[in-house]
Design an enzyme around this catalytic site. Sequence first.
Site, mmCIF file in Angstrom:
data_model
loop_
_atom_site.group_PDB
_atom_site.id
_atom_site.type_symbol
_atom_site.label_atom_id
_atom_site.label_comp_id
_atom_site.label_asym_id
_atom_site.label_seq_id
_atom_site.Cartn_x
_atom_site.Cartn_y
_atom_site.Cartn_z
ATOM 1 N N TYR A 176 -12.514 6.762 -14.564
ATOM 2 C CA TYR A 176 -12.724 5.620 -13.680
ATOM 3 C C TYR A 176 -13.457 4.492 -14.395
ATOM 4 O O TYR A 176 -13.042 3.330 -14.326
ATOM 5 C CB TYR A 176 -13.513 6.069 -12.449
ATOM 6 C CG TYR A 176 -13.683 5.004 -11.399
ATOM 7 C CD1 TYR A 176 -12.631 4.644 -10.566
ATOM 8 C CD2 TYR A 176 -14.910 4.357 -11.230
ATOM 9 C CE1 TYR A 176 -12.788 3.670 -9.587
ATOM 10 C CE2 TYR A 176 -15.077 3.388 -10.250
ATOM 11 C CZ TYR A 176 -14.011 3.044 -9.440
ATOM 12 O OH TYR A 176 -14.173 2.083 -8.476
ATOM 13 N N THR A 211 -14.573 6.186 -0.300
ATOM 14 C CA THR A 211 -15.929 6.603 -0.675
ATOM 15 C C THR A 211 -16.571 7.478 0.403
ATOM 16 O O THR A 211 -17.772 7.740 0.356
ATOM 17 C CB THR A 211 -16.830 5.371 -0.925
ATOM 18 O OG1 THR A 211 -16.890 4.568 0.262
ATOM 19 C CG2 THR A 211 -16.290 4.530 -2.077
ATOM 20 N N ASP A 257 0.852 -1.193 0.000
ATOM 21 C CA ASP A 257 0.000 0.000 0.000
ATOM 22 C C ASP A 257 0.880 1.232 0.000
ATOM 23 O O ASP A 257 1.956 1.233 0.605
ATOM 24 C CB ASP A 257 -0.927 0.020 1.214
ATOM 25 C CG ASP A 257 -2.127 0.924 1.007
ATOM 26 O OD1 ASP A 257 -1.958 2.161 1.054
ATOM 27 O OD2 ASP A 257 -3.227 0.401 0.794
ATOM 28 N N VAL A 278 1.680 1.020 -6.673
ATOM 29 C CA VAL A 278 1.343 -0.053 -7.615
ATOM 30 C C VAL A 278 1.511 0.357 -9.068
ATOM 31 O O VAL A 278 1.519 -0.502 -9.951
ATOM 32 C CB VAL A 278 -0.104 -0.553 -7.404
ATOM 33 C CG1 VAL A 278 -0.277 -1.184 -6.045
ATOM 34 C CG2 VAL A 278 -1.116 0.563 -7.644
#
Length: 265
Positions: free
Chosen positions: A150, A188, A41, A59
Amino acid sequence: MIALQDRFAGRVAVVTGAASGIGLAITRRLLAEGARVVGLDLKGAPDLGADFIGLDGDVTTEAAAETLVGTAVEKFGAVDAAFNVAGGSRPGYIVDLAESDWDFTVDLCLKGVFLGMKHQARRMMRQGRGAIVNIASLNAHVPMHAGSAYVAAKAGVEMLSRNGALEFAPFGIRVNAILPGLVQTPLTRRHFDNPDALAAFEARIPQGRPAQPEEIAAPSLYLASDDASYVNGASLLVDGAWAVSGYPDMRPFRGPIGWNQRTSE
């Protein structure tokens, strides 16, 4: 019969986005079911005990993908299952979206999965076995206002998963995708902090509520387990039947289209 809590006993898994949300829920469930896990992460991963190794990394870089797999092999001897979870977005209408925001979203959501799969599958091919689960989104099928980067990236993740299934099946590797709907995670939070936006979502979700990360982790582990030994190239919607009813109109919460363009000219 193997007890559910032992499905991953003796197995090694890698997880991206392991520090929070869906990635953390998957990591905890893997550990509970007997796996040893290496998590990656950008913000670092929490201390989850002796069977877990947390790595800091981005990543979207090949070095991070190589390090994740390399650490799992060095410390635990294999990579039996991989979960590519890391994602995020910078929203904006097509005519307003900055190139840098497009690149951020597509790199994080799609390039990161590609790089992960590349190095995970290389190791799994040597082993002659493995399972990869990629977290896509309901938005791979359903567009949303101000979400072009997205939705394009998540549609790409779904097709990349199918292509991986095609290429890797002869080597004993399965690749599947999970397509979550609205999930209550730190990323979110903006929806949950806005009661009107949350109500708009919940009104369109037949089950009437968002998912918890653990409700995405459970089917993700199913796809990586022997219970899904003949499931390959599949996309599993985990959305509370949201795809049946359609997406809400988010324009009231995003502002008018073309606003940035008009104010910059």
